[in-house]
Scaffold this active site. Structure first.
Site, mmCIF file in Angstrom:
data_model
loop_
_atom_site.group_PDB
_atom_site.id
_atom_site.type_symbol
_atom_site.label_atom_id
_atom_site.label_comp_id
_atom_site.label_asym_id
_atom_site.label_seq_id
_atom_site.Cartn_x
_atom_site.Cartn_y
_atom_site.Cartn_z
ATOM 1 N N CYS A 1 5.282 5.196 18.435
ATOM 2 C CA CYS A 1 5.531 3.887 19.038
ATOM 3 C C CYS A 1 4.486 3.567 20.096
ATOM 4 O O CYS A 1 3.597 4.361 20.379
ATOM 5 C CB CYS A 1 6.924 3.859 19.665
ATOM 6 S SG CYS A 1 8.254 4.198 18.486
ATOM 7 N N HIS B 1 0.823 -1.214 0.000
ATOM 8 C CA HIS B 1 0.000 0.000 0.000
ATOM 9 C C HIS B 1 0.861 1.270 0.000
ATOM 10 O O HIS B 1 0.323 2.372 0.134
ATOM 11 C CB HIS B 1 -0.930 0.003 1.204
ATOM 12 C CG HIS B 1 -2.105 -0.922 1.053
ATOM 13 N ND1 HIS B 1 -3.272 -0.555 0.425
ATOM 14 C CD2 HIS B 1 -2.281 -2.214 1.438
ATOM 15 C CE1 HIS B 1 -4.123 -1.565 0.426
ATOM 16 N NE2 HIS B 1 -3.547 -2.590 1.035
#
Length: 345
Positions: free
Chosen positions: A159, A141
């Site tokens: 994160c 993608h």
């Protein structure tokens, strides 16, 4: 030592500074301690033993963004996985939904495979392991990003940040799994617990098709308590494909191994989700109608009292444009003034 040298040195410093600033969760070495080799506590080892597992057995990790939780599951002697412990996620970046590009400060979602090479024993965020983003799905993608970690230090720039104590235990569990001969463990990251109620709550999200895609893998694990085999084809996740070997991420999907219970659950959930969406739409329409009716009643009441004020003002203050031969009365109907008598006394 010419001016050219100093220009080059300055350019190098700028590039280095930009690299540090743009990295999601950088991996620079911090100290030389032995924190990555701290043994599991006796309580953890005994807890694993009590559930029919051990440090050397396989493991799986699930993350749920909205609930801010990370689960560690361990393989038991019976071959299935049991939940060992749930940890609170200190912080994650962005909103619900997958990561798209470097620098968007968005935490990833999807299925990832964690190998020993993704473990970071000397992270500047205490300890860490890399999520493996971008994976095969992300790459097909065109999604970009680097250094997307599960780490300590309780701060995030894309994160999943844990407390130092939490990541120390999770890291040790992963370390012992690898030492037991397991070559990897699966990391599953979801926006929320994939119930139809939660799906309906976020039914207008542009990520719904993606969430329905990964929900199949989520539900397979819920039913079987074994991690699904995943791959990517037709730019979508496929779970438990019937063909052996890696698939072309953009190619035609082969059949997947059918699970009757999973198929029935997915169909039932799809119908339930449609019903919940319809109910939510009806509720929204009712609410809009009630708000419109309330607004209309308010306008009518305001108009009524405004009319009374006008009439009262006309009664006591007169109306400059009114016929002087007419006297206003409270009924609002004009009454003729008395006609003078023509009889003499």
């Amino acid at each position: 030592m010419t001016a050219t040298f100093f220009h080059r040195l300055g350019a190098f410093v700028i590039v280095l500074w930009l690299g540090v600033g743009l990295a999601a969760c950088s991996n620079f070495v911090k100290g030389g301690d032995n924190r990555h080799n701290i043994p599991l506590s006796g309580g953890v080892v005994q807890g694993l033993r009590n559930m029919g597992s051990s440090p050397a057995e396989g493991m799986m990790v699930r993350i749920f963004k909205e609930e801010s939780t990370l689960e560690v599951w361990k393989k038991t002697s019976g071959g299935t996985y049991r939940l060992f412990k749930t940890y609170e996620i200190c912080a994650y970046s962005g909103d619900l939904g997958p990561k798209f590009k470097e620098g968007d400060r968005q935490s990833p979602e999807g299925f990832y495979t964690i190998t020993p090479g993704l473990m970071n024993p000397r992270s500047s965020y205490y300890l860490a392991f890399n999520t493996g983003f971008p994976n095969k799905f992300d790459r097909v993608h065109g999604r970009t990003g680097s250094d997307l970690m599960v780490h300590g230090d309780c701060s995030s720039r894309g994160c999943y940040a844990m407390t130092d104590e939490g990541i120390a235990e999770i890291y040790a569990l992963a370390r012992e799994t690898f030492r037991g001969g397991n070559t990897s463990f699966q990391l599953q990251i979801f926006p929320f617990r994939m119930t139809t109620a939660n799906m309906a709550k976020h039914s207008t999200s542009p990520h719904m098709d993606f969430w329905k895609d990964i929900k199949e893998g989520h539900d397979y694990f819920e039913l079987t308590k074994t991690p699904p085999v995943w791959d990517v084809c037709e730019k979508q996740y496929i779970f438990n494909p019937s063909s052996a070997g890696p698939l072309d991420a953009a190619g035609i999907c082969p059949p997947s191994v059918q699970n009757a219970a999973l198929t029935a659950k997915l169909q039932a959930d799809e119908a339930d989700l449609a019903n919940k969406a319809a109910s939510a739409q009806q509720a929204a329409e009712r609410k809009a109608a009630e708000e419109a009716a309330l607004k209309a009643r308010g306008e009518a009441v305001n108009g009524f009292f405004s009319g009374i004020g006008t009439n009262i003002g006309g009664l006591f203050g007169g109306n400059p444009g009114q016929d002087p031969n007419l006297a206003p009365v409270i009924s609002g109907k004009p009454a003729s003034l008395p006609t003078p008598s023509t009889q003499r006394p």
